[in-house]
Design a protein around this motif. Sequence first.
Motif, PDB file in Angstrom:
ATOM      1  N   PRO A 251      35.507  32.984  43.263  1.00 21.36           N
ATOM      2  CA  PRO A 251      35.333  31.652  42.656  1.00 21.36           C
ATOM      3  C   PRO A 251      34.443  30.735  43.491  1.00 21.36           C
ATOM      4  O   PRO A 251      33.590  30.029  42.951  1.00 21.36           O
ATOM      5  CB  PRO A 251      36.753  31.084  42.601  1.00 21.36           C
ATOM      6  N   LEU A 252      34.627  30.796  44.824  1.00 21.11           N
ATOM      7  CA  LEU A 252      33.830  29.951  45.707  1.00 21.11           C
ATOM      8  C   LEU A 252      32.346  30.280  45.569  1.00 21.11           C
ATOM      9  O   LEU A 252      31.499  29.391  45.486  1.00 21.11           O
ATOM     10  CB  LEU A 252      34.305  30.188  47.148  1.00 21.11           C
ATOM     11  N   THR A 253      32.029  31.576  45.529  1.00 19.42           N
ATOM     12  CA  THR A 253      30.638  32.007  45.408  1.00 19.42           C
ATOM     13  C   THR A 253      30.034  31.533  44.090  1.00 19.42           C
ATOM     14  O   THR A 253      28.944  30.960  44.061  1.00 19.42           O
ATOM     15  CB  THR A 253      30.552  33.548  45.489  1.00 19.42           C
ATOM     16  N   VAL A 254      30.771  31.749  42.987  1.00 22.48           N
ATOM     17  CA  VAL A 254      30.240  31.392  41.670  1.00 22.48           C
ATOM     18  C   VAL A 254      29.998  29.884  41.590  1.00 22.48           C
ATOM     19  O   VAL A 254      28.916  29.425  41.217  1.00 22.48           O
ATOM     20  CB  VAL A 254      31.194  31.867  40.549  1.00 22.48           C
ATOM     21  N   VAL A 255      31.003  29.086  41.989  1.00 20.70           N
ATOM     22  CA  VAL A 255      30.893  27.629  41.845  1.00 20.70           C
ATOM     23  C   VAL A 255      29.798  27.079  42.756  1.00 20.70           C
ATOM     24  O   VAL A 255      28.889  26.374  42.300  1.00 20.70           O
ATOM     25  CB  VAL A 255      32.252  26.951  42.143  1.00 20.70           C
ATOM     26  N   LEU A 256      29.845  27.442  44.049  1.00 19.96           N
ATOM     27  CA  LEU A 256      28.877  26.873  44.989  1.00 19.96           C
ATOM     28  C   LEU A 256      27.452  27.298  44.667  1.00 19.96           C
ATOM     29  O   LEU A 256      26.533  26.490  44.721  1.00 19.96           O
ATOM     30  CB  LEU A 256      29.227  27.261  46.428  1.00 19.96           C
ATOM     31  N   SER A 257      27.268  28.587  44.319  1.00 17.74           N
ATOM     32  CA  SER A 257      25.885  29.013  44.086  1.00 17.74           C
ATOM     33  C   SER A 257      25.332  28.405  42.807  1.00 17.74           C
ATOM     34  O   SER A 257      24.161  28.033  42.756  1.00 17.74           O
ATOM     35  CB  SER A 257      25.751  30.536  44.094  1.00 17.74           C
TER      36      SER A 257
ATOM     37  N   MET B 190      41.950  36.458  57.235  1.00 17.01           N
ATOM     38  CA  MET B 190      41.300  36.958  56.016  1.00 17.01           C
ATOM     39  C   MET B 190      40.559  35.837  55.274  1.00 17.01           C
ATOM     40  O   MET B 190      39.400  36.024  54.877  1.00 17.01           O
ATOM     41  CB  MET B 190      42.337  37.634  55.106  1.00 17.01           C
ATOM     42  N   PRO B 191      41.193  34.661  55.059  1.00 18.75           N
ATOM     43  CA  PRO B 191      40.431  33.575  54.428  1.00 18.75           C
ATOM     44  C   PRO B 191      39.154  33.230  55.191  1.00 18.75           C
ATOM     45  O   PRO B 191      38.124  32.936  54.572  1.00 18.75           O
ATOM     46  CB  PRO B 191      41.415  32.396  54.452  1.00 18.75           C
ATOM     47  N   LEU B 192      39.185  33.302  56.518  1.00 16.57           N
ATOM     48  CA  LEU B 192      37.977  32.992  57.279  1.00 16.57           C
ATOM     49  C   LEU B 192      36.888  34.040  57.022  1.00 16.57           C
ATOM     50  O   LEU B 192      35.714  33.700  56.895  1.00 16.57           O
ATOM     51  CB  LEU B 192      38.276  32.900  58.776  1.00 16.57           C
ATOM     52  N   ILE B 193      37.309  35.293  56.923  1.00 14.79           N
ATOM     53  CA  ILE B 193      36.334  36.346  56.594  1.00 14.79           C
ATOM     54  C   ILE B 193      35.735  36.089  55.209  1.00 14.79           C
ATOM     55  O   ILE B 193      34.523  36.218  54.997  1.00 14.79           O
ATOM     56  CB  ILE B 193      36.991  37.740  56.673  1.00 14.79           C
ATOM     57  N   ALA B 194      36.603  35.687  54.255  1.00 11.83           N
ATOM     58  CA  ALA B 194      36.110  35.387  52.903  1.00 11.83           C
ATOM     59  C   ALA B 194      35.101  34.253  52.949  1.00 11.83           C
ATOM     60  O   ALA B 194      34.053  34.290  52.280  1.00 11.83           O
ATOM     61  CB  ALA B 194      37.278  35.039  51.989  1.00 11.83           C
ATOM     62  N   LEU B 195      35.381  33.249  53.762  1.00 12.57           N
ATOM     63  CA  LEU B 195      34.478  32.106  53.914  1.00 12.57           C
ATOM     64  C   LEU B 195      33.161  32.541  54.539  1.00 12.57           C
ATOM     65  O   LEU B 195      32.080  32.136  54.112  1.00 12.57           O
ATOM     66  CB  LEU B 195      35.166  31.071  54.808  1.00 12.57           C
ATOM     67  N   PHE B 196      33.271  33.397  55.551  1.00 12.54           N
ATOM     68  CA  PHE B 196      32.074  33.899  56.235  1.00 12.54           C
ATOM     69  C   PHE B 196      31.165  34.631  55.250  1.00 12.54           C
ATOM     70  O   PHE B 196      29.958  34.401  55.196  1.00 12.54           O
ATOM     71  CB  PHE B 196      32.485  34.838  57.376  1.00 12.54           C
ATOM     72  N   VAL B 197      31.751  35.519  54.454  1.00  9.31           N
ATOM     73  CA  VAL B 197      30.950  36.318  53.524  1.00  9.31           C
ATOM     74  C   VAL B 197      30.351  35.427  52.444  1.00  9.31           C
ATOM     75  O   VAL B 197      29.188  35.607  52.055  1.00  9.31           O
ATOM     76  CB  VAL B 197      31.787  37.466  52.927  1.00  9.31           C
ATOM     77  N   THR B 198      31.123  34.439  51.968  1.00  7.30           N
ATOM     78  CA  THR B 198      30.592  33.498  50.980  1.00  7.30           C
ATOM     79  C   THR B 198      29.352  32.819  51.547  1.00  7.30           C
ATOM     80  O   THR B 198      28.297  32.769  50.903  1.00  7.30           O
ATOM     81  CB  THR B 198      31.640  32.421  50.638  1.00  7.30           C
ATOM     82  N   TRP B 199      29.472  32.325  52.766  1.00  6.86           N
ATOM     83  CA  TRP B 199      28.357  31.628  53.432  1.00  6.86           C
ATOM     84  C   TRP B 199      27.156  32.551  53.586  1.00  6.86           C
ATOM     85  O   TRP B 199      26.026  32.168  53.313  1.00  6.86           O
ATOM     86  CB  TRP B 199      28.863  31.141  54.797  1.00  6.86           C
ATOM     87  N   LYS B 200      27.428  33.794  53.992  1.00  7.63           N
ATOM     88  CA  LYS B 200      26.324  34.712  54.277  1.00  7.63           C
ATOM     89  C   LYS B 200      25.576  35.132  53.012  1.00  7.63           C
ATOM     90  O   LYS B 200      24.362  35.264  53.016  1.00  7.63           O
ATOM     91  CB  LYS B 200      26.862  35.951  54.999  1.00  7.63           C
ATOM     92  N   GLN B 201      26.320  35.325  51.908  1.00  7.16           N
ATOM     93  CA  GLN B 201      25.701  35.870  50.695  1.00  7.16           C
ATOM     94  C   GLN B 201      25.195  34.799  49.742  1.00  7.16           C
ATOM     95  O   GLN B 201      24.508  35.116  48.777  1.00  7.16           O
ATOM     96  CB  GLN B 201      26.709  36.737  49.929  1.00  7.16           C
ATOM     97  N   LEU B 202      25.566  33.548  49.952  1.00  6.86           N
ATOM     98  CA  LEU B 202      25.338  32.521  48.947  1.00  6.86           C
ATOM     99  C   LEU B 202      23.866  32.388  48.556  1.00  6.86           C
ATOM    100  O   LEU B 202      23.544  32.223  47.379  1.00  6.86           O
ATOM    101  CB  LEU B 202      25.884  31.172  49.446  1.00  6.86           C
TER     102      LEU B 202
END
Lengths: 292, 300
Positions: free
Chosen positions: A86-92, A159-171
């Motif tokens: 959801p974070l990826t879809v909304v932010l991007s 785990m949430p931090l990893i999710a945040l990291f990947v969101t940031w990296k792939q956005l």
Amino acid sequence: MLTTVLGRQPLGLAFAAPYAVFLVLIFAYPVGLAVWISFHDYFFTAPGVAVDRPFVGLDNYTAVLGDPEVHKAFLNVAVFLVINVPLTVVLSLVLATALNGAVRGRIFFRVCYFVPYISASVAVVAVWLFLFSNGGFVNQLLGPLAPDPSWLINKGLAMPLIALFVTWKQLGFFILLYLAALQNVGKELYESAAMDGAGKLGSFMNITVPGVRPATTLVVILSIITGANLFTEPYLLTNGGGPNGASASPVLLMYQRGIEQGNPDTAAAIGVLLMIAFLIIAFVNKRFLERD
Amino acid sequence: MAQVTADERSVLEEPAPPATAPPQKVSGRSWPRTVLLAIGALLFLFPFYYMLMASLQLKPDTSVRGAFPTSGFTLDNYRSINGRVNLVQSLVNSGIFTGAVILCTVVLGLLAGYALARLHFRGRGTLFAAMLLVQVIPFQLLMIPLYVMIVRSYGLADSYLGMIAPFAINATAVFIFRQFFMQLPDDLFSAARIDGAGELRILWSIALPLVRPAVLTAVLLTFIGPWNEFLWPFLITKDADLQPLAVSLANYISSVAGRAANPYGAILAGACVLAAPAVALFVVFQKHFTASDIGSGVKG
């Protein structure tokens, strides 16, 4: 005669052959081999040594399915996806829409957003390790609000931090995908909406969001692929899936079980299960997002 | 799936006027957008700024004020990481790995892309379907069988060949080439064929010069794959003299992770060296990383 067998331009076969051979050697055969290994009692041997590898049916699968560490790893990926997708879809989508309308600095912002995507995971993991370490910049910034234990060694936050990291990296990559999709949304739709008195939020929700739905399907599927592939982040960022397996991923377990501990058969079973789970999710997602 | 064509690439490059508001409202309404974009840019760039700054400080200061150092810049951390991992050798290994992958990807991709776009042969549909299927199989899932094949069956552990083989083909590059070849006019090819040019000749002297931008895009996109790749070279290289920089740096990070005083300065210096080539290439060639090129890759 030859034309009907080989096609009008048989030379195409020769051009495509090296690619096709690699496709078979590097994808088709290994997929088959993974399935084969997962049904046998398989262990590593030196090259050229012939040994008996008995068929064991579903033994490897029952072992894997009854293993609490495997359950945890799959659950961790679920946590990852619930935060990341959801974070990826909304932010991007929001940033792509903003970028699409921006008059000045488009190229500058494009470069900024894309830099994490093209940088090596190992390099950016290094700086996140430093930023989120116990006495690191983020905790200094938060002061008394800093979590205890710190981010990377906290069961609930690793785990949430990893999710945040990947969101940031792939956005950046997903912003570019949405940017392309936005070019296909008709400008006249926005004009008539504005005429009818729709606000910015209204036209975003009623025109942009449905207009880029095919791109959303793609973004979701690609995010899920990233989640299924998670390895470098738990291996390096949380020092091997820590604390106590709280950020272990199935691919990390495959590495630990298969290569570190020398049980390729159970590791292959984890891989096959992961592939099946991924295909089911991708299929459901396609159905769900593409219905009208 | 909506198709993005090369024409739309130019649209992306031009500063398009806002679609939602008439011109007179733009100035009044554009600042929230700019603020949003700027906050985003800050969040994306800050870790890189921090990485560079900390790598230039002998003892990185983690306090908030320490993020903006004004003095004490030194290259000691770069010397220190060079003492722990052989930076030059690692960079050479990364270069060999990346260069060979790019060469294979471009050569095999051009041939396959041309065949798929312009030639009619038996099995074309099947090959294309197989390529689409391959894209949804995450590489990591093939880790065990590929390890078994390459390390155990063929004995290619600790060799460049073993490192390169699984990356020699790349569906994204084929899709990019196919897309570009399909956009060339049919007349061009029929005229050349009437003149008696063979397919290899047509590909080399007619089609290839016209798709030069696609070659550049494919090279740039392929570069970031092997240069940044960690898992596969990590699995198959135990010999430090063969490890690419991503692997030797990661091994250094995980070997010091347990210690109380982490030498972050040296780690971040290594991270800067690892990140710099890809970032530099991207900044220089940024207009070749367009949405439609990447989009054509992932969408087919």
